[in-house]
Write a protein that holds these residues in place. Structure first.
Motif, mmCIF file in Angstrom:
data_model
loop_
_atom_site.group_PDB
_atom_site.id
_atom_site.type_symbol
_atom_site.label_atom_id
_atom_site.label_comp_id
_atom_site.label_asym_id
_atom_site.label_seq_id
_atom_site.Cartn_x
_atom_site.Cartn_y
_atom_site.Cartn_z
ATOM 1 N N ASN A 22 43.155 39.604 31.394
ATOM 2 C CA ASN A 22 42.963 41.055 31.340
ATOM 3 C C ASN A 22 42.516 41.526 32.725
ATOM 4 O OD1 ASN A 22 40.299 40.236 31.484
ATOM 5 N ND2 ASN A 22 39.716 40.978 29.463
ATOM 6 N N ASP A 23 42.013 42.736 32.824
ATOM 7 C CA ASP A 23 41.668 43.278 34.143
ATOM 8 C C ASP A 23 40.476 42.587 34.794
ATOM 9 O OD1 ASP A 23 43.697 45.096 34.036
ATOM 10 O OD2 ASP A 23 42.484 46.712 33.225
ATOM 11 N N LYS A 31 35.773 45.180 37.943
ATOM 12 C CA LYS A 31 37.207 45.465 37.944
ATOM 13 C C LYS A 31 37.692 45.821 39.349
ATOM 14 C CE LYS A 31 40.518 48.096 35.165
ATOM 15 N NZ LYS A 31 40.692 49.083 34.095
ATOM 16 N N THR A 52 41.123 44.508 40.581
ATOM 17 C CA THR A 52 42.238 45.162 39.886
ATOM 18 C C THR A 52 42.476 46.563 40.443
ATOM 19 O OG1 THR A 52 41.755 43.933 37.861
ATOM 20 C CG2 THR A 52 43.076 45.919 37.609
ATOM 21 N N ASP A 81 46.930 51.423 26.003
ATOM 22 C CA ASP A 81 46.176 50.342 26.632
ATOM 23 C C ASP A 81 46.226 49.091 25.756
ATOM 24 O OD1 ASP A 81 44.076 48.629 27.543
ATOM 25 O OD2 ASP A 81 43.151 50.342 28.553
ATOM 26 N N SER A 82 46.706 47.988 26.313
ATOM 27 C CA SER A 82 46.885 46.762 25.515
ATOM 28 C C SER A 82 45.557 46.154 25.034
ATOM 29 C CB SER A 82 47.686 45.727 26.311
ATOM 30 O OG SER A 82 47.044 45.438 27.529
ATOM 31 N N ASP A 83 44.416 46.557 25.614
ATOM 32 C CA ASP A 83 43.124 46.082 25.095
ATOM 33 C C ASP A 83 42.950 46.449 23.619
ATOM 34 O OD1 ASP A 83 41.743 44.627 27.056
ATOM 35 O OD2 ASP A 83 41.225 46.440 28.152
ATOM 36 N N TYR A 130 34.615 43.026 23.871
ATOM 37 C CA TYR A 130 35.400 43.465 22.718
ATOM 38 C C TYR A 130 34.560 43.574 21.436
ATOM 39 C CZ TYR A 130 39.370 42.503 25.769
ATOM 40 O OH TYR A 130 40.255 42.516 26.820
ATOM 41 N N ALA A 133 42.382 37.244 24.737
ATOM 42 C CA ALA A 133 42.523 38.285 25.770
ATOM 43 C C ALA A 133 42.017 37.819 27.127
ATOM 44 C CB ALA A 133 41.778 39.552 25.336
#
Length: 324
Positions: A203-204, A68, A71, A140-142, A279, A198
């Motif tokens: 995502n990140d 990450k 990000t 958190d959108s995750d 996930y 996702a």
């Protein structure tokens, strides 16, 4: 939903960001810590009034794989720009430096159960909520992707300062998002396709280039008329409807790779598959044991970076309890 009489796993970082930024507290002159303390106390008093048991999980340091890093770098640069804007009397959002420390001190004084993860907390938060079958409170959108029986409560719809109900049945009005309800809106799509959604939508961890190349080449059916969305939302909805035609993530991933038509298809498959794996939650959580022991056991040593496995137990305990 009416939230009462249950456990609640809380994303600690989301909570202190939300409480600080949504309350108009000072950001330009070093922080308004005393008012922030009052807010934190009021928040947990509201949970207590509704017999909600909070369990707070905090982020730790940077992920050892540096997946990450880009990000984090971009966020740091953005923070510098916003701090500069604030210093010149313009608008910006910068969290004062000691907010997290003050937050942890107040939780300690209140006796609120707290754990600080070694690195990012999302996966641990989701694993604990799945283990207990209870909801998660975060921003958190995750958490729109994790399949949680107890659901996800977005902070935007969590009315902790609007407690309702009779004296014996006080509750917090909230909205509860579940993956099953969500997928039913998209031709009852297989929920196992959401991790692929996702990583492709961005995502990140997914390079922005992959997302842009995919959406510049793929063709979606027209989104049903009457739904007024901006470009970004119609892209999301179009992609979900496109994914719903596939029965398994493997078939959908093959088609995504075909559209990307990269020469290094094997490398890209590995990259996207690894992102999807983030996930997939385990059946049990080591944090459940941590929170249920009078003398907390250490969180699972198997997940520790090699450099930490050899460290003394007192050091790891202090990291986990948020004192280090």
């Amino acid at each position: 939903m009416r939230l009462r009489d249950c456990r609640l796993v809380i994303d600690g970082c989301s909570l202190y960001f939300r409480l600080y930024f949504n309350s108009g507290l000072d950001q330009a002159r070093g922080g308004d810590y005393d008012t922030f303390v009052v807010l934190v106390r009021q928040f947990f008093a509201a949970l207590s009034e509704c017999s909600v048991q909070p369990f707070v999980v905090l982020d730790g340091g940077m992920d050892q794989t540096d997946k990450k890093f880009r990000t984090l770098q971009e966020r740091a640069q953005s923070k510098i720009r916003e701090a500069n804007a604030l210093s010149r009397g313009s608008h910006g959002c910068v969290l004062p430096l000691l907010v997290c420390e003050v937050f942890k001190q107040v939780l300690s004084e209140l006796g609120i159960p707290l754990v600080q993860c070694i690195s990012e907390a999302d996966f641990e938060i989701a694993s604990l909520a799945k283990h207990w079958g209870c909801p998660v409170l975060t921003n958190d959108s995750d958490f729109y992707i994790f399949d949680l029986k107890g659901g996800y409560l977005p902070f935007s719809f969590f009315q902790w300062n609007n407690i309702s109900g009779k004296a014996t049945e006080r509750y917090i009005p909230a909205r509860n998002f579940t993956v099953n309800r969500f997928c039913s809106h998209f031709n009852h799509m297989n929920k196992q396709l959401l991790p692929l959604f996702a990583v492709v939508i961005g995502n990140d961890y997914t390079p922005a280039k992959i997302t842009e190349v995919f959406f510049s080449r793929v063709e979606f059916e027209r989104v049903p008329s009457g739904r007024k969305y901006g470009r970004s939302s119609s892209r999301v909805e179009g992609f979900l409807l496109w994914l719903s035609q596939f029965t398994s993530p493997g078939d959908a991933l093959d088609e995504v790779l075909e559209i990307l038509s990269e020469q290094r298809k094997g490398t890209l498959r590995t990259q996207l598959s690894a992102g999807m794996q983030d996930y997939q939650l385990p059946h049990s959580s080591s944090l459940a044991q941590y929170f249920s022991s009078p003398q907390p056991a250490l969180p699972d040593a198997q997940g520790l970076p090699a450099a930490l496995v050899s460290q003394p137990e007192w050091l790891l305990r202090m990291v986990a309890s948020g004192r280090l």
